[in-house]
Every structure is written in C-alpha cells, then in structure tokens.
Write a protein that holds these residues in place. Structure first.
Motif, short mmCIF file in Angstrom:
data_model
loop_
_atom_site.label_atom_id
_atom_site.label_comp_id
_atom_site.label_asym_id
_atom_site.label_seq_id
_atom_site.Cartn_x
_atom_site.Cartn_y
_atom_site.Cartn_z
N SER A 1 4.06 5.31 -5.91
CA SER A 1 3.92 5.25 -7.36
C SER A 1 2.95 6.32 -7.86
N ALA A 2 1.84 6.50 -7.12
CA ALA A 2 0.86 7.52 -7.51
C ALA A 2 1.47 8.92 -7.45
N LEU A 3 2.27 9.18 -6.39
CA LEU A 3 2.91 10.49 -6.26
C LEU A 3 3.93 10.70 -7.38
N THR A 4 4.67 9.65 -7.71
CA THR A 4 5.66 9.75 -8.78
C THR A 4 4.98 10.05 -10.12
N ALA A 5 3.84 9.43 -10.36
CA ALA A 5 3.14 9.59 -11.63
C ALA A 5 2.71 11.03 -11.89
N VAL A 6 2.48 11.79 -10.81
CA VAL A 6 2.01 13.17 -10.99
C VAL A 6 3.06 14.20 -10.57
N ALA A 7 4.31 13.75 -10.32
CA ALA A 7 5.35 14.64 -9.80
C ALA A 7 5.57 15.85 -10.71
N ALA B 1 9.14 -0.60 -0.39
CA ALA B 1 9.92 -1.77 -0.78
C ALA B 1 10.68 -2.37 0.41
N ALA B 2 11.14 -1.52 1.32
CA ALA B 2 11.87 -2.00 2.50
C ALA B 2 10.96 -2.82 3.41
N LEU B 3 9.66 -2.60 3.36
CA LEU B 3 8.71 -3.42 4.10
C LEU B 3 8.35 -4.69 3.32
N VAL B 4 8.20 -4.55 2.01
CA VAL B 4 7.71 -5.65 1.18
C VAL B 4 8.73 -6.76 1.01
N LEU B 5 9.96 -6.43 0.63
CA LEU B 5 10.90 -7.44 0.17
C LEU B 5 11.38 -8.41 1.25
N PRO B 6 11.76 -7.96 2.46
CA PRO B 6 12.13 -8.95 3.48
C PRO B 6 10.96 -9.86 3.85
N ALA B 7 9.75 -9.29 3.92
CA ALA B 7 8.57 -10.10 4.24
C ALA B 7 8.32 -11.12 3.13
N MET B 8 8.49 -10.70 1.87
CA MET B 8 8.31 -11.61 0.75
C MET B 8 9.30 -12.77 0.82
N ALA B 9 10.59 -12.45 1.07
CA ALA B 9 11.61 -13.50 1.14
C ALA B 9 11.31 -14.48 2.27
N ALA C 1 0.83 -1.21 0.00
CA ALA C 1 0.00 0.00 0.00
C ALA C 1 0.87 1.26 0.00
N VAL C 2 1.95 1.25 0.80
CA VAL C 2 2.87 2.39 0.82
C VAL C 2 3.53 2.55 -0.55
N GLY D 1 0.30 2.75 -13.93
CA GLY D 1 0.01 1.32 -14.08
C GLY D 1 0.44 0.51 -12.86
N GLU D 2 1.54 0.91 -12.22
CA GLU D 2 1.97 0.21 -11.02
C GLU D 2 0.92 0.30 -9.91
N VAL D 3 0.24 1.43 -9.83
CA VAL D 3 -0.81 1.58 -8.82
C VAL D 3 -1.90 0.53 -9.06
N VAL D 4 -2.24 0.31 -10.32
CA VAL D 4 -3.25 -0.70 -10.65
C VAL D 4 -2.77 -2.10 -10.24
N VAL D 5 -1.50 -2.41 -10.51
CA VAL D 5 -0.96 -3.72 -10.14
C VAL D 5 -0.95 -3.90 -8.62
N VAL D 6 -0.60 -2.85 -7.89
CA VAL D 6 -0.61 -2.92 -6.43
C VAL D 6 -2.02 -3.22 -5.92
N ILE D 7 -3.00 -2.55 -6.49
CA ILE D 7 -4.40 -2.80 -6.08
C ILE D 7 -4.77 -4.25 -6.37
N ALA D 8 -4.34 -4.80 -7.50
CA ALA D 8 -4.64 -6.19 -7.84
C ALA D 8 -4.00 -7.14 -6.83
#
Length: 541
Positions: A87-93, A111-119, A81-82, A168-175
């Motif tokens: 990604s949304a902020l980057t898209a309109v920067a 990413a620092a929250l996602v990747l260690p949890a994923m591994a 979610a973070v 588009g990344e925002v859409v993938v995150v929602i999925a």
C-alpha cells in the motif's frame, strides 16, 4: 477465548477483508484519473486490476499451506505487514509499472497470506450458528468495503488524490498489527505440513497463462490476429496461451495425485474437491465474483467515460449497491437458518438476473438516475445474499485440520472469479465495441470510402474505450470535414452503448448458468451445533 475477546478478534480479522475489498472498489471508480495520471489507456488499467486478482488467485492455496506450516496467526500478521508495504509503495508510485508492482504484486501476495489465515481463524473460533453469524459479519464488512470504497475513493480521487486512500490503508494496517493480541490460535497437534513448491509453481503458471490469454484477447484477437506480439501458425496466440494454462493445470492435478500416492504432502488434497457441497460452493464463488467484478469494471466506464461523471459522482451512483449489499450480507445468515443456503443462493441468483435486466434497460445516452439507482440496489441485494452464505458453506464442508486449505481454495475461487470478471467481461466489452463500431461505420451513408478505410486501419491497430470527445479530437486531427467528424463520433457513441450492453448481458448469462452448480448446496436449514467438531454436519444438515 472469552466471548468479548472472540468478537473483538472477529472485528480485527474482518478489517483485513474490508481493506482488500476497499482496494478494488477504489481502483474501479478511479479508472479515468489513473488513465490521466499515468498517461495510459483503459486497457492498461484493466490489466493492473486483473493482475491484482490473478496474483491472489495464483498464490492463495500456497498462502493457506504456509499458514498451516508456520501458524495461521503468524502468517495473518506477516501478510498484513506485506500488504501495508505494498500500500505504501502504491501511494507513491511514479509510474504504471511501480503501481503494478506495489498494488498488483506486493499487495496481492500479502492478501494471499492474509485471507486463507483469516478464514481458518474465523472457522476454528466459531461453531454452528455462531460461525454462520461470524461469516455474515465478514460478508458485512466486505459489503462495507464496497460501500465505502466508491464513495470515499471517489471523493478523495476527485478533490484530493487517490494516493491518499493507500496511505490511509497503511495506517489501518498498523492499527490491526497493534491489536494482534486479541487474535488467538488453537494449538495444533501433529507434525507441520511441508510446502509443495513444485505444485505451487505449476498452479501459479497455469492460472497465470489462462487469465493472461483471456485478458489479452481484445488486443491479440481470438482466432484472427489483430495486434499480437507473435502469431502461431498464422493464428492469434490467445487460444494457445489459454490452452497452455489448461495444460499446466492438468499437470498440476497429476502431480498432486503423484504426491499423495507416494505419501508426500500435496499442495491441495484433491479429495476436498470431491466433496459436492464444497465444490458447489467454490464454483458459485467463482460466478459471484466474475459477475461482480465484471459489472464493477463495466459500470464505472459507463458513468465516467460515457456520462462524463467524475470519481465522486460515480461513487454516489454506486452507493445503492454498496448499501444493500451491506444490509443483505449481514441479514443473510439469519435467512440461511430460516430457509437453507441452497434456497438463499438461488433467490440471490434470481435477484441478480432481475438486476442485470433492469440495468440493461438503463444504459442510455442520458442516464435515468432513479432507474439506475433501483437496478444498483437490487444488484447489491443479490450480491449480499450470496456473500452471506458461501464462506460458511465452504468452511463448514472442511474439517478442523483442513481449514487453511479450504480457505485457500475459497479465496482462490473468489479471486479467480475476480480476475476472469475483469479480463473476460472487459475483453467482451472491447470486442463488442470494435464489432459495433465497424458495423456502424460501414453502414453510415454519410461516411466516405476513405473515412471507412482510415477507421479500419485504426481498428486494426487496436481499439480502446475512449470518450466521444477524444474520438472527435482524433477525427479532427485526420482532417475530416465537420459532417464526417460528427458521423464518426456518433457511430462511436452508439458502439459504446452496444459494447456496454454486450458486457452486461454476458454477466447475465453467467448468472443464469450459475443455477447449474447449486443442486449440491446444503438444502437444510443451518442450526447451532453443540459440539465443536460437529458443525460440518450441524451447520449444513
């Protein structure tokens, strides 16, 4: 977890890895457009790319610890979610600063929250041969991100706008968030660990200062001050800033030992780093990403600035490295069972050495597309083989309770390598460019003393990687006669190629040095372990 659900979960988890690789590859092929859109220079975009990897490296261990505290599944979903918010902020920067906040900071923290949890979630869900296969799939999805990133990002950047990729990344995150139910976490026994906030702060400052010093070296100078904001005893601040970073990291180590001695929970159990296999895996990860991101910063500059290709044409020429990396990372887990992780990694490093030598031979004023494609394909083969082995080596060196911590170390190593790759190789490129241009100007008999003086003044003010058309226009604005404009432009064009070759040669040096950290990698073939707790021995014996 039933078999179908387990593999569905892997696809959902691997999508996170895909997104984070996609991000960086899109940024690399969009450098020229970003420079134009934000009215800045290559060095500023280099800083944004480096800062993204640095934020991840600085907070990855903390992210792994937060996963242990709050639950890996919950932290994975929160991090997504973070990341989507960034990604949304980057898209309109609207400005470079907003881009840096959205992409480098918010997405980096996500990413620092996602990747260690994923591994950790992958490691606890699969064992023995299945785990090696799972990490091969994760590596394959990372390869797919590298495959899709340059082509998709290049096409969208050239014909539409790079901002659509982040939308588009925002859409993938929602999925991904919609499929959260397929991700299951095993119940953990015992008390939840606490966060060592002091240790987290010290480690982040240490890593930040170290990479900052390397990143700014091309602007500040290493010893003699070039264009620094301040000096230290008459010297450039670069080595002092790097030294301060090293000092903070030394304090961090002492603080961790103190925490363990008094019975408090440290941010990192230093005993993990005492395991030769895990330490060797982490050091190889640093090398892999330093080489990859160093080349992926350098090569797009050659294609876009020297050759004049747009982002889509750049993506097409990077397709061979993407395709072979995808195939090699998927097939590499099987090679690990036939040979051993150590042999596969060494073969991969030898392959990368061949790729670097081949690439050096192709850096010419006029590109040979066939030779360049061949070098890119070999580069992807070596990178894919490395990606297929190292995640499994690191995770299989840790126990069940250490999964998140090992994941934090794994992605800290990856992103530290990425940050150093962009910062160090970028710095070497600019430094070599400046040195070569100085030499070319001094030795060119067609240039007058006044022209040489003006070139020296321009170099003192700082040099960046420009197109020859920009250099020609700048020379014409100074009122130089046409013959000297041509001479300055030719000198800069020659210096460009020298700088690029020096940067690529440096990645070759890192590749050869990486052989020194491979002796402690597992020498036996990976095999299936029948007991869930036995795969530290079974996967690596």
């Amino acid at each position: 977890m039933d078999t179908v659900r387990r593999w569905r979960a892997l696809i959902v988890l691997g999508t996170a890895q895909f997104l984070m690789v996609l991000d960086t590859s899109v940024m690399n092929v969009s450098i020229s457009r970003l420079v134009d859109d934000f009215d800045t220079d290559v060095t500023a975009i280099q800083a944004v790319i480096t800062f993204y990897a640095l934020v991840m490296a600085a907070f990855m261990i903390t992210g792994g610890r937060v996963g242990d505290m709050l639950g890996r599944r919950r932290v994975f979903l929160t991090g997504m979610a973070v990341y989507g918010t960034g990604s949304a902020l980057t898209a309109v920067a609207p400005t470079l600063w907003v881009l840096a906040v959205g992409w480098s900071v918010v997405e980096g923290l996500g990413a620092a929250l996602v990747l260690p949890a994923m591994a950790a979630l992958v490691a606890e869900s699969y064992h023995g041969r299945d785990r090696a296969l799972a990490y091969g799939v994760i590596g394959g999805l990372a390869g797919a991100g590298i495959a899709v990133g340059p082509l998709l990002g290049g096409w969208v950047t050239t014909y539409l706008t790079w901002r659509l990729v982040f939308a588009g990344e925002v859409v993938v995150v929602i999925a991904v968030l919609c499929f959260h139910r397929v991700i299951v976490e095993s119940a953990r026994e015992g008390p939840r660990p606490r966060l060592d906030a002091v240790g987290a702060g010290i480690s982040a400052v240490g890593l930040g200062l170290g990479v900052l010093g390397v990143l700014q070296s091309s602007t500040w100078g290493w010893v003699q001050p070039r264009n620094p904001p301040f000096t230290v005893l008459g010297f450039a601040p670069t080595l002092f800033v790097i030294g301060a970073g090293v000092a903070f990291l030394a304090v961090f180590v002492r603080w961790q030992r103190h925490r363990e001695k008094v019975g408090s929970e440290p941010l990192v159990h230093l005993s993990l780093l005492g395991r030769p296999t895990l330490r060797s895996g982490l050091m190889t990860l640093v090398s892999q990403n330093l080489i990859l991101l160093g080349l992926f910063f350098t090569i797009p500059l050659y294609l876009q600035v020297v050759q004049g290709f747009d982002a889509f044409e750049t993506g097409l020429r990077l397709l061979p490295v993407s395709a072979t990396m995808l195939v090699a990372s998927m097939a590499g887990s099987r090679l690990g069972r036939m040979a051993s992780p150590r042999r596969v990694v060494r073969f991969a490093l030898a392959t990368l050495t061949v790729a670097v030598v081949w690439l050096l031979a192709t850096i010419d004023p006029v590109i040979d597309d066939a030779q360049f494609a061949g070098a890119m394909a070999v580069l992807g083969l070596g990178m894919g083989l490395l990606a297929s082995q190292l995640g499994n080596v690191v995770q299989s060196s840790a126990g069940e309770a250490e999964r998140s911590e090992a994941g934090g170390l794994q992605f800290t190593a990856q992103n530290l390598g990425s940050a150093l790759g962009t910062a160090l190789i970028g710095s070497l490129l600019i430094g070599a460019l400046a040195h070569a241009f100085t030499t070319q100007v001094e030795e060119n008999p067609q240039l007058s003393e006044e022209t040489r003086r003006q070139a020296g003044v321009a170099l003192e003010a700082g040099i960046t990687f420009l197109s020859t058309d920009q250099v020609r226009a700048a020379a014409e604005r100074t009122g130089l006669p046409p013959s000297q404009v041509d001479a300055v432009t030719d000198s800069y064009a020659s210096a460009q190629l020298d700088g690029l070759k020096a940067a690529i040669l440096a990645t070759g040096g890192v590749t050869l040095a990486s052989f020194l950290v491979t002796p402690d990698l597992p020498a036996g073939r990976t095999r299936r372990s029948g007991r869930p707790g036995a795969d530290v021995r079974g996967a690596l014996s």
